[in-house]
Design an enzyme around this catalytic site. Structure first.
Site, PDB file in Angstrom:
ATOM      1  N   SER A 160       0.833  -1.204   0.000  1.00 28.02           N
ATOM      2  CA  SER A 160       0.000   0.000   0.000  1.00 28.02           C
ATOM      3  C   SER A 160       0.863   1.247   0.000  1.00 28.02           C
ATOM      4  CB  SER A 160      -0.916   0.001   1.230  1.00 28.02           C
ATOM      5  OG  SER A 160      -1.434   1.300   1.438  1.00 28.02           O
ATOM      6  N   GLN A 178      -0.262   4.164   0.342  1.00 25.92           N
ATOM      7  CA  GLN A 178      -0.754   5.088   1.373  1.00 25.92           C
ATOM      8  C   GLN A 178      -0.068   4.802   2.706  1.00 25.92           C
ATOM      9  OE1 GLN A 178      -5.028   4.836   1.323  1.00 25.92           O
ATOM     10  NE2 GLN A 178      -5.181   5.918  -0.623  1.00 25.92           N
ATOM     11  N   ASP A 197      -6.359   0.512  -9.087  1.00 23.54           N
ATOM     12  CA  ASP A 197      -7.569   1.310  -9.297  1.00 23.54           C
ATOM     13  C   ASP A 197      -8.224   1.030 -10.652  1.00 23.54           C
ATOM     14  OD1 ASP A 197      -7.282   2.423  -6.780  1.00 23.54           O
ATOM     15  OD2 ASP A 197      -6.120   4.134  -7.506  1.00 23.54           O
TER      16      ASP A 197
HETATM   17  C1  S3P Z   1      -3.159   5.807  -3.570  1.00 21.90           C
HETATM   18  C2  S3P Z   1      -2.771   4.519  -3.359  1.00 21.90           C
HETATM   19  C3  S3P Z   1      -3.646   3.360  -3.624  1.00 21.90           C
HETATM   20  C4  S3P Z   1      -4.816   3.725  -4.523  1.00 21.90           C
HETATM   21  C5  S3P Z   1      -5.470   5.012  -4.118  1.00 21.90           C
HETATM   22  C6  S3P Z   1      -4.475   6.155  -4.147  1.00 21.90           C
HETATM   23  C7  S3P Z   1      -2.217   6.886  -3.221  1.00 21.90           C
HETATM   24  O1  S3P Z   1      -4.135   2.899  -2.384  1.00 21.90           O
HETATM   25  O2  S3P Z   1      -5.778   2.687  -4.523  1.00 21.90           O
HETATM   26  O3  S3P Z   1      -6.536   5.310  -5.006  1.00 21.90           O
HETATM   27  O4  S3P Z   1      -2.433   8.045  -3.621  1.00 21.90           O
HETATM   28  O5  S3P Z   1      -1.241   6.581  -2.532  1.00 21.90           O
HETATM   29  P1  S3P Z   1      -3.264   1.873  -1.490  1.00 21.90           P
HETATM   30  O6  S3P Z   1      -1.928   2.448  -1.439  1.00 21.90           O
HETATM   31  O7  S3P Z   1      -3.878   1.825  -0.133  1.00 21.90           O
HETATM   32  O8  S3P Z   1      -3.368   0.578  -2.227  1.00 21.90           O
END
Ligand code: S3P
Length: 434
Positions: free
Chosen positions: A170, A172, A319
């Site tokens: 992830s 994020q 996504d």
């Molecule tokens: C994102 C990371 C992804 C993605 C989200 C945006 C980001 O999530 O699905 O739409 O901006 O870091 P995850 O990192 O939790 O998979």
């Protein structure tokens, strides 16, 4: 977004799609440019800003923290307050529908010696937060979630560097820990990734002057004394370009060009998958903008063959997997996705909502715990009604299904597209040739 603003939009079948399109600035980079700009010393200017409900929520969250943010169309300015200049009050910070905002801001707040509260809308309040709470606690912050969800309370302070092995791939979570690492008492803070995820945070932090090193499946960051302001052009969002790539292959005879799209290798798995299925995609004018690779893409439809996507590829098109399900309805053979349980914790449970949407328009799809399987058909989808279920990407799947159908599709909750792409419906309508 309120229920009162709910809209149903009817998308008629398209005979062919032709033309040129530009998409809004990358949402992931726009969030990050505002957040990192707020921590810089001096004013940052962001051109090509992807203004959407999500990124405007980041602008207002920063205003709640005493940062002056001006957004004027595709131009945003942030008056950075420095790493220690945020004014955290007891008023909750509303993160709306934006998972990226909540996770990244939590990393920043963990480094502030004050108590903050983060809230979100119904969808965001169902999404898991222990994945960020856990490493932030290890670093020394006090983090309380509500049964693992928002509302979340964070009391920051002196943070210790940690070595954190991500339990899920992830970006994020990785970004949350890296941002907290900026405030640690020493360095490096290290994040080990099971699989590479988008690296926009690393690129932006580096260009703001932070010491960031990446390699061998890990990213390391050292505490920063200060960050410099940015003057940057945000590339077009690959995830907003992807619906046009999907529409082209779904409507035979179509040919589209999408200009100025970010083609960061951690984001473009959908291109590789479409090519494997038989689509022809060329990239032109390759250049580097704000430390990110950018290109114009040209796509032509072709006969499609089924393919399989496994865990190793999932993060590069996380996504785009709902779009993949729709594209797979027109491929020869059965396509599968596995190792994608992360889809269950997106803006909706996207394994469930993708299955529901594809079935609602006549596609043959069945779901598993960690993915789905789609049986391709030679004729156009029947059409029907698709409920966005509060998820922008499902609303887009419904719209594309309409273009590719025999009878059209009514998208309920069409307004959810504004979360990432307010002009989406106008853009697809502009590409019809008849
Ligand atoms: C994102 C990371 C992804 C993605 C989200 C945006 C980001 O999530 O699905 O739409 O901006 O870091 P995850 O990192 O939790 O998979």
């Amino acid at each position: 977004m309120t229920a009162g603003a709910a809209q149903a939009v009817c998308i008629e079948p398209a005979t062919v799609l032709r033309g040129d399109v530009s998409v809004p600035g990358d949402k992931s980079i726009s969030h990050r440019a505002l957040l990192i700009g707020a921590l810089a010393e001096g004013e940052s200017e962001i051109r090509g800003f992807g203004g959407s409900a999500d990124t405007l929520t980041t602008a207002s969250a920063l205003r709640t923290l005493g940062v002056t943010v001006e957004v004027d169309g595709e131009r945003a300015r942030v008056a950075g307050v420095g790493l220690h200049g945020l004014r955290v009050s007891s008023a909750p910070i509303d993160c709306g529908n934006a998972g990226t905002l909540m996770r990244l801001l939590a990393g920043i707040l963990a480094g502030q010696p004050t108590a903050a509260q983060l809230t979100g809308d119904a969808s965001l309040s169902r999404r898991p937060l222990e994945r960020i709470a856990e490493p932030l606690r290890q670093m020394g912050a006090t983090v309380k979630t509500t049964d693992g969800h928002a509302p979340m309370a964070i009391e920051g302070g002196a943070l210790q560097p940690i070595r954190y092995v991500l339990p899920v791939a992830s970006a994020q979570v990785k970004s949350c820990v890296l941002l907290a690492g900026l405030f640690a008492t020493s360095g490096p803070t290290e994040v080990v990734e099971p699989l590479p995820t988008r690296d926009h945070t690393e690129r932006l932090l580096r260009s703001s002057g932070a010491r960031v090193a990446a390699g061998a499946g890990a990213v390391r960051i050292w505490p920063a004394g200060s960050l410099g302001p940015q003057s940057l052009d945000v590339p077009g969002d690959f995830s907003s370009a992807a619906p046009f790539l999907a529409a082209t292959v779904l409507v035979p005879g179509s040919e589209l060009r999408v200009h100025g799209v970010g083609v960061n290798p951690t984001r473009i798995g959908f291109i590789h998958v479409l090519e494997r299925m038989g689509a022809r995609i060329s990239s032109f004018n390759r250049r580097v903008v704000a430390g990110e690779p950018v290109a114009d893409l040209e796509i032509t439809a072709g006969e499609l063959t089924a393919t399989s996507i496994e865990a190793a590829e999932v993060a590069t098109l996380i996504d785009e997997l709902p779009l993949f399900a729709l594209v797979a309805t027109r491929a020869h053979g059965t396509s599968t996705v596995s190792g994608a349980e992360e889809l269950r914790v997106k803006e909706s449970d996207r394994i469930e909502t993708t299955t529901e949407a594809v079935r609602a328009v006549g596609g043959k799809i069945s779901h598993t715990r960690d993915g789905f399987s789609v049986r391709g058909m030679s004729r156009r989808l029947r059409g029907g009604r698709v409920d966005a279920r509060g998820d922008h990407r499902i609303a887009m799947v419904g719209a594309l299904a309409g273009l590719a159908s025999r009878g059209g599709v009514t998208v309920e909750g069409a307004h959810w597209v504004t979360v990432s792409y307010p002009g989406f419906f106008e853009a697809i309508e502009s590409l019809r040739t008849t």
